[in-house]
Design a protein around this motif. Structure first.
Motif, PDB file in Angstrom:
ATOM      1  N   TRP A 148     -52.070  -2.501 -55.063  1.00 30.60           N
ATOM      2  CA  TRP A 148     -50.721  -1.959 -55.194  1.00 30.60           C
ATOM      3  C   TRP A 148     -50.233  -1.979 -56.632  1.00 30.60           C
ATOM      4  N   ILE A 149     -50.626  -2.987 -57.399  1.00 27.54           N
ATOM      5  CA  ILE A 149     -50.284  -2.983 -58.830  1.00 27.54           C
ATOM      6  C   ILE A 149     -50.998  -1.828 -59.530  1.00 27.54           C
ATOM      7  N   ASN A 150     -52.266  -1.644 -59.199  1.00 25.93           N
ATOM      8  CA  ASN A 150     -53.047  -0.561 -59.799  1.00 25.93           C
ATOM      9  C   ASN A 150     -52.484   0.801 -59.400  1.00 25.93           C
ATOM     10  N   ALA A 151     -52.115   0.951 -58.120  1.00 27.92           N
ATOM     11  CA  ALA A 151     -51.554   2.215 -57.655  1.00 27.92           C
ATOM     12  C   ALA A 151     -50.252   2.536 -58.382  1.00 27.92           C
ATOM     13  N   LEU A 152     -49.368   1.537 -58.494  1.00 22.32           N
ATOM     14  CA  LEU A 152     -48.100   1.751 -59.200  1.00 22.32           C
ATOM     15  C   LEU A 152     -48.351   2.086 -60.669  1.00 22.32           C
ATOM     16  N   GLY A 153     -49.317   1.385 -61.275  1.00 21.65           N
ATOM     17  CA  GLY A 153     -49.636   1.632 -62.676  1.00 21.65           C
ATOM     18  C   GLY A 153     -50.174   3.026 -62.915  1.00 21.65           C
ATOM     19  N   ILE A 154     -51.068   3.485 -62.036  1.00 19.96           N
ATOM     20  CA  ILE A 154     -51.665   4.809 -62.222  1.00 19.96           C
ATOM     21  C   ILE A 154     -50.636   5.909 -61.985  1.00 19.96           C
ATOM     22  N   VAL A 155     -49.773   5.732 -60.981  1.00 20.00           N
ATOM     23  CA  VAL A 155     -48.715   6.720 -60.751  1.00 20.00           C
ATOM     24  C   VAL A 155     -47.792   6.786 -61.971  1.00 20.00           C
ATOM     25  N   THR A 156     -47.442   5.612 -62.518  1.00 16.04           N
ATOM     26  CA  THR A 156     -46.593   5.570 -63.713  1.00 16.04           C
ATOM     27  C   THR A 156     -47.277   6.255 -64.894  1.00 16.04           C
ATOM     28  N   LEU A 157     -48.574   6.000 -65.052  1.00 16.12           N
ATOM     29  CA  LEU A 157     -49.326   6.631 -66.141  1.00 16.12           C
ATOM     30  C   LEU A 157     -49.358   8.150 -65.982  1.00 16.12           C
ATOM     31  N   CYS A 158     -49.538   8.617 -64.756  1.00 15.26           N
ATOM     32  CA  CYS A 158     -49.595  10.063 -64.526  1.00 15.26           C
ATOM     33  C   CYS A 158     -48.257  10.721 -64.841  1.00 15.26           C
ATOM     34  N   ILE A 159     -47.169  10.111 -64.362  1.00 16.18           N
ATOM     35  CA  ILE A 159     -45.852  10.724 -64.567  1.00 16.18           C
ATOM     36  C   ILE A 159     -45.455  10.692 -66.039  1.00 16.18           C
ATOM     37  N   PHE A 165     -56.977  13.080 -71.632  1.00 20.13           N
ATOM     38  CA  PHE A 165     -56.160  13.918 -70.764  1.00 20.13           C
ATOM     39  C   PHE A 165     -56.961  14.437 -69.566  1.00 20.13           C
ATOM     40  N   LEU A 166     -58.200  14.873 -69.794  1.00 16.12           N
ATOM     41  CA  LEU A 166     -59.019  15.400 -68.707  1.00 16.12           C
ATOM     42  C   LEU A 166     -59.365  14.319 -67.695  1.00 16.12           C
ATOM     43  N   ILE A 167     -59.662  13.109 -68.179  1.00 15.22           N
ATOM     44  CA  ILE A 167     -59.943  12.005 -67.264  1.00 15.22           C
ATOM     45  C   ILE A 167     -58.693  11.673 -66.453  1.00 15.22           C
ATOM     46  N   ALA A 168     -57.537  11.689 -67.121  1.00 17.97           N
ATOM     47  CA  ALA A 168     -56.273  11.426 -66.427  1.00 17.97           C
ATOM     48  C   ALA A 168     -56.029  12.464 -65.334  1.00 17.97           C
ATOM     49  N   CYS A 169     -56.401  13.705 -65.579  1.00 18.07           N
ATOM     50  CA  CYS A 169     -56.254  14.753 -64.565  1.00 18.07           C
ATOM     51  C   CYS A 169     -57.098  14.446 -63.321  1.00 18.07           C
ATOM     52  N   CYS A 170     -58.271  13.856 -63.535  1.00 17.66           N
ATOM     53  CA  CYS A 170     -59.123  13.459 -62.412  1.00 17.66           C
ATOM     54  C   CYS A 170     -58.429  12.398 -61.561  1.00 17.66           C
ATOM     55  N   PHE A 171     -57.781  11.432 -62.213  1.00 20.17           N
ATOM     56  CA  PHE A 171     -57.049  10.407 -61.479  1.00 20.17           C
ATOM     57  C   PHE A 171     -55.871  11.019 -60.720  1.00 20.17           C
ATOM     58  N   PHE A 172     -55.184  11.955 -61.357  1.00 16.76           N
ATOM     59  CA  PHE A 172     -54.039  12.603 -60.726  1.00 16.76           C
ATOM     60  C   PHE A 172     -54.473  13.341 -59.464  1.00 16.76           C
ATOM     61  N   ALA A 173     -55.578  14.072 -59.541  1.00 18.85           N
ATOM     62  CA  ALA A 173     -56.100  14.786 -58.376  1.00 18.85           C
ATOM     63  C   ALA A 173     -56.555  13.809 -57.295  1.00 18.85           C
ATOM     64  N   PHE A 174     -57.167  12.709 -57.726  1.00 24.72           N
ATOM     65  CA  PHE A 174     -57.662  11.718 -56.766  1.00 24.72           C
ATOM     66  C   PHE A 174     -56.534  11.121 -55.932  1.00 24.72           C
ATOM     67  N   LEU A 175     -55.355  10.944 -56.518  1.00 24.97           N
ATOM     68  CA  LEU A 175     -54.230  10.353 -55.781  1.00 24.97           C
ATOM     69  C   LEU A 175     -53.938  11.140 -54.507  1.00 24.97           C
ATOM     70  N   PHE A 176     -53.906  12.465 -54.614  1.00 27.81           N
ATOM     71  CA  PHE A 176     -53.588  13.296 -53.453  1.00 27.81           C
ATOM     72  C   PHE A 176     -54.710  13.257 -52.417  1.00 27.81           C
ATOM     73  N   VAL A 177     -55.955  13.335 -52.887  1.00 27.23           N
ATOM     74  CA  VAL A 177     -57.102  13.290 -51.976  1.00 27.23           C
ATOM     75  C   VAL A 177     -57.169  11.935 -51.283  1.00 27.23           C
ATOM     76  N   HIS A 178     -56.927  10.873 -52.034  1.00 28.99           N
ATOM     77  CA  HIS A 178     -56.989   9.512 -51.517  1.00 28.99           C
ATOM     78  C   HIS A 178     -55.980   9.307 -50.386  1.00 28.99           C
ATOM     79  N   VAL A 179     -54.749   9.744 -50.599  1.00 27.07           N
ATOM     80  CA  VAL A 179     -53.706   9.583 -49.580  1.00 27.07           C
ATOM     81  C   VAL A 179     -54.043  10.412 -48.342  1.00 27.07           C
ATOM     82  N   TYR A 180     -54.529  11.632 -48.544  1.00 21.57           N
ATOM     83  CA  TYR A 180     -54.870  12.479 -47.397  1.00 21.57           C
ATOM     84  C   TYR A 180     -56.001  11.868 -46.570  1.00 21.57           C
ATOM     85  N   LEU A 181     -57.078  11.459 -47.214  1.00 20.54           N
ATOM     86  CA  LEU A 181     -58.212  10.902 -46.485  1.00 20.54           C
ATOM     87  C   LEU A 181     -57.852   9.590 -45.800  1.00 20.54           C
ATOM     88  N   ALA A 182     -56.889   8.871 -46.372  1.00 14.93           N
ATOM     89  CA  ALA A 182     -56.456   7.615 -45.756  1.00 14.93           C
ATOM     90  C   ALA A 182     -55.792   7.839 -44.405  1.00 14.93           C
TER      91      ALA A 182
END
Length: 214
Positions: free
Chosen positions: A22-33, A174-191
């Protein structure tokens, strides 16, 4: 003959992993925004000033980096099962990935059961292993290293020049960050693709996974 379902609960996710998640999730969302505002300041103004977005981005990046080191140490040293959990086996590569893809794209919508049954020593299905291996063992170290270099341009100038210059460095980050941003949506859907939409979310709150046997 009547069919029945037996429920079993297994302790799948220990507390240290849940806290890190949850710390990592909050951190990555903050980084993306914040990253969106830093990359497109003329269109996005969520955190007030440009400097405020940079400060928050840097703080979140340092936090995620520290907790990544904690995560790595936990699975490498404390549990000792990092590669067993995150690196696909020979069977995964030969048959497991195909069976899991078939489940996600066909059997799930027909009411079928997943071919993978999670255990504490085999938590992830073959597709998850492939995704998490690339994410946690390749992309995460790369985004941390590129972030550290961008954060310390002056003292690490020679290293930045060695790898191609600041423009290449920023573009890679920036390109690596885009991969993380895309992963967030896929991760939530597959969950949501458990036997109930929230079945895979529950272990990240209390650690216990509900397993159904038909």
């Amino acid at each position: 003959m009547s069919a029945h379902t037996e429920k079993e609960y297994i302790y799948l996710t220990p507390m240290p992993v849940r806290i890190w998640h949850w710390i990592n999730a909050l951190g990555i969302v903050t980084l993306c925004i914040t990253g969106i505002q830093i990359r497109f300041p003329e269109y996005v103004n969520i955190f007030g000033s440009y400097k405020a977005a940079i400060r928050l981005h840097n703080t979140a990046g340092i936090t995620v980096s520290i907790f990544y080191a904690v995560w790595l140490g936990y699975y490498l040293i404390v549990k000792g099962n990092l590669f067993r959990l995150y690196v696909p086996s020979t069977y995964d590569l030969k048959m497991g990935i195909f069976r899991q893809v078939l489940f996600y794209f066909y059997h799930f919508f027909k009411g079928g059961a997943s071919p993978h049954h999670a255990t504490p020593d085999d938590k992830f299905n073959p597709m998850q292993k492939m995704a998490y291996m690339g994410l946690m063992l390749v992309l995460m170290p790369l985004v941390i290293v590129t972030g550290i270099l961008i954060l310390n341009v002056a003292p690490l100038r020679e290293w930045i020049i060695l790898i191609g210059g600041i423009k290449l460095l920023v573009s890679a980050h920036f390109l690596i960050a885009c991969c993380f941003f895309a992963f967030l949506f896929v991760h939530v859907y597959l969950a949501t693709m458990g036997h109930t939409p929230l079945a895979h979310f529950k272990p990240m709150w209390d650690g216990w996974e509900e397993v159904e046997h038909h």
